[in-house]
Write a protein that holds these residues in place. Structure first.
Motif, mmCIF file in Angstrom:
data_model
loop_
_atom_site.group_PDB
_atom_site.id
_atom_site.type_symbol
_atom_site.label_atom_id
_atom_site.label_comp_id
_atom_site.label_asym_id
_atom_site.label_seq_id
_atom_site.Cartn_x
_atom_site.Cartn_y
_atom_site.Cartn_z
ATOM 1 N N SER A 98 -6.550 2.019 14.455
ATOM 2 C CA SER A 98 -6.496 3.304 13.748
ATOM 3 C C SER A 98 -5.227 4.022 14.182
ATOM 4 N N ARG A 99 -4.693 4.890 13.314
ATOM 5 C CA ARG A 99 -3.511 5.653 13.738
ATOM 6 C C ARG A 99 -3.909 6.787 14.672
ATOM 7 N N ALA B 60 -10.898 -12.782 0.966
ATOM 8 C CA ALA B 60 -11.253 -13.284 -0.363
ATOM 9 C C ALA B 60 -10.387 -12.542 -1.369
ATOM 10 N N SER C 13 -10.054 -5.897 -3.177
ATOM 11 C CA SER C 13 -11.092 -4.890 -3.415
ATOM 12 C C SER C 13 -10.675 -4.098 -4.649
ATOM 13 N N ARG D 201 -9.500 0.408 10.591
ATOM 14 C CA ARG D 201 -10.622 1.345 10.485
ATOM 15 C C ARG D 201 -11.137 1.432 9.053
ATOM 16 N N GLY E 67 -8.103 -4.772 6.932
ATOM 17 C CA GLY E 67 -7.780 -5.021 5.541
ATOM 18 C C GLY E 67 -6.309 -5.261 5.323
ATOM 19 N N ARG F 30 -13.952 1.309 -1.194
ATOM 20 C CA ARG F 30 -15.152 0.632 -1.691
ATOM 21 C C ARG F 30 -15.382 -0.682 -0.982
ATOM 22 N N ASP G 11 -16.707 -1.602 4.775
ATOM 23 C CA ASP G 11 -17.608 -2.760 4.773
ATOM 24 C C ASP G 11 -18.752 -2.621 5.782
ATOM 25 N N THR H 292 -11.424 -0.956 6.776
ATOM 26 C CA THR H 292 -12.355 -2.062 6.518
ATOM 27 C C THR H 292 -13.641 -1.885 7.315
HETATM 28 N N1 LIG Z 1 -11.621 -9.270 0.152
HETATM 29 C C1 LIG Z 1 -11.549 -9.302 1.464
HETATM 30 O O1 LIG Z 1 -11.568 -10.372 2.069
HETATM 31 C C2 LIG Z 1 -11.423 -8.032 2.237
HETATM 32 C C3 LIG Z 1 -11.198 -8.071 3.619
HETATM 33 C C4 LIG Z 1 -11.068 -6.867 4.299
HETATM 34 C C5 LIG Z 1 -11.149 -5.659 3.617
HETATM 35 N N2 LIG Z 1 -11.368 -5.665 2.300
HETATM 36 C C6 LIG Z 1 -11.405 -4.407 1.547
HETATM 37 O O2 LIG Z 1 -10.156 -3.767 1.684
HETATM 38 C C7 LIG Z 1 -10.340 -2.361 1.602
HETATM 39 C C8 LIG Z 1 -9.698 -1.718 2.799
HETATM 40 O O3 LIG Z 1 -8.319 -2.008 2.751
HETATM 41 P P1 LIG Z 1 -7.243 -1.236 3.618
HETATM 42 O O4 LIG Z 1 -5.921 -1.825 3.346
HETATM 43 O O5 LIG Z 1 -7.430 0.234 3.448
HETATM 44 O O6 LIG Z 1 -7.793 -1.614 5.024
HETATM 45 P P2 LIG Z 1 -7.540 -1.463 6.559
HETATM 46 O O7 LIG Z 1 -6.228 -1.992 6.989
HETATM 47 O O8 LIG Z 1 -8.746 -2.044 7.148
HETATM 48 O O9 LIG Z 1 -7.645 0.102 6.783
HETATM 49 C C9 LIG Z 1 -6.645 0.997 6.750
HETATM 50 C C10 LIG Z 1 -6.883 1.952 7.913
HETATM 51 O O10 LIG Z 1 -6.979 1.186 9.125
HETATM 52 C C11 LIG Z 1 -6.089 1.694 10.102
HETATM 53 N N3 LIG Z 1 -4.954 0.783 10.233
HETATM 54 C C12 LIG Z 1 -4.750 -0.382 9.563
HETATM 55 N N4 LIG Z 1 -3.627 -0.975 9.990
HETATM 56 C C13 LIG Z 1 -3.103 -0.177 10.925
HETATM 57 C C14 LIG Z 1 -1.945 -0.252 11.732
HETATM 58 N N5 LIG Z 1 -1.080 -1.272 11.660
HETATM 59 N N6 LIG Z 1 -1.697 0.749 12.618
HETATM 60 C C15 LIG Z 1 -2.544 1.797 12.714
HETATM 61 N N7 LIG Z 1 -3.680 1.922 11.977
HETATM 62 C C16 LIG Z 1 -3.952 0.940 11.091
HETATM 63 C C17 LIG Z 1 -5.718 3.068 9.599
HETATM 64 O O11 LIG Z 1 -6.802 3.893 10.020
HETATM 65 P P3 LIG Z 1 -6.700 5.497 10.227
HETATM 66 O O12 LIG Z 1 -6.917 6.093 8.883
HETATM 67 O O13 LIG Z 1 -7.807 5.781 11.181
HETATM 68 O O14 LIG Z 1 -5.340 5.785 10.764
HETATM 69 C C18 LIG Z 1 -5.740 2.909 8.093
HETATM 70 O O15 LIG Z 1 -5.971 4.096 7.377
HETATM 71 C C19 LIG Z 1 -11.846 -2.129 1.548
HETATM 72 O O16 LIG Z 1 -12.198 -1.942 0.196
HETATM 73 C C20 LIG Z 1 -12.419 -3.424 2.057
HETATM 74 O O17 LIG Z 1 -13.698 -3.688 1.495
HETATM 75 C C21 LIG Z 1 -11.513 -6.821 1.579
#
Ligand SMILES: NC(=O)c1ccc[n+]([C@@H]2O[C@H](COP(=O)([O-])OP(=O)(O)OC[C@H]3O[C@@H](n4cnc5c(N)ncnc54)[C@H](OP(=O)(O)O)[C@@H]3O)[C@@H](O)[C@H]2O)c1
Length: 212
Positions: free
Chosen positions: A75-76, A10, A18, A50, A139, A23, A56, A52
């Protein structure tokens, strides 16, 4: 490769997913939530980062469905503490991908750990677990990696233009600050549904010329 990858997000009027990566973004409407569950129903595996999973508080399950999709988290370093909701809810088998370590301390019954890169992990899901459709629920950092590998076939968007998240630390569907794409990714609109009262559009785009 004989599998498809879809994603569902979304986005606000300012193109954010977000207000802050830590958050929870929540659902933008009851229709958005309903659609999220419908899209899960078509998947053999759901995959999230991780960030998301934690923000969430996700269980990654589908109500009243057997079998349940596999639940995959990326996760890394594998810094899970075991309190995450996914480890305390019934659902599909859990597969954790750790990309930047060759071992980690986290262990749980019925949780499979993979030490690999994202593409090899997806190949493994396909080859060893019969996964034909992988569905990403965020995410931004994870979707960015899928886009970098040019693996995304279908993008579902809830266009929630009734909300502005704002701010440079507010992530988009392609992450925060990972630089430009080597080349732009182009998609074609294949479906657009208006949700009248809730002021949202539900859009589905198909990748024009995916590399795989
Ligand atoms: N509006 C929507 O539809 C929607 C959908 C999803 C999420 N969100 C929001 O987005 C925010 C999170 O965003 P984000 O970009 O931080 O999310 P994310 O990609 O879910 O999380 C980042 C974490 O996930 C791991 N990760 C992600 N991609 C990776 C990859 N290619 N290789 C290794 N590890 C990977 C890493 O974890 P480690 O730290 O463990 O290494 C990284 O720190 C939240 O606020 C959530 O509520 C919104």
């Amino acid at each position: 490769m004989a599998f498809t990858v879809s994603a569902n997000f979304a986005i606000s009027a300012d193109g954010k997913i977000s207000s802050d990566p830590q958050r929870p973004s929540g659902w933008t409407s009851s229709q958005d939530h309903k659609r999220l569950l419908e899209l899960r129903r078509n998947a053999d595996a759901i995959i999230v980062g991780r960030g998301t999973l934690c923000a969430d508080n996700m269980s990654l399950t589908v109500p009243d469905q057997t079998p349940q999709p596999l639940r995959c988290v990326v996760s890394r370093k594998g810094n899970f503490n075991g309190n995450e909701k996914i480890f305390h809810s019934h659902g599909g088998d859990i597969h954790l991908l750790v990309t930047n370590a060759i071992s980690c301390d986290f262990e749980r019954d019925s949780v499979t750990l993979h030490f690999a890169n994202l593409t090899d992990f997806i190949e493994t899901l396909h080859r060893d677990h019969g996964v034909k459709h992988i569905h990403c629920e965020g995410g931004g950092m994870l979707l960015r990696a899928l886009l970098d590998y040019d693996l995304l076939d279908t993008l579902h968007l809830t266009w929630a233009a009734h909300t502005l998240f704002g701010g440079t630390n507010a992530p988009t569907i392609s992450g925060l600050d990972d630089g430009i794409f080597f080349s732009s990714r182009h998609f074609s609109l294949v479906e657009m549904i208006e949700s009248g009262a809730e002021g949202e559009l539900f859009l589905t785009y198909q990748r024009n010329d995916a590399a795989k």
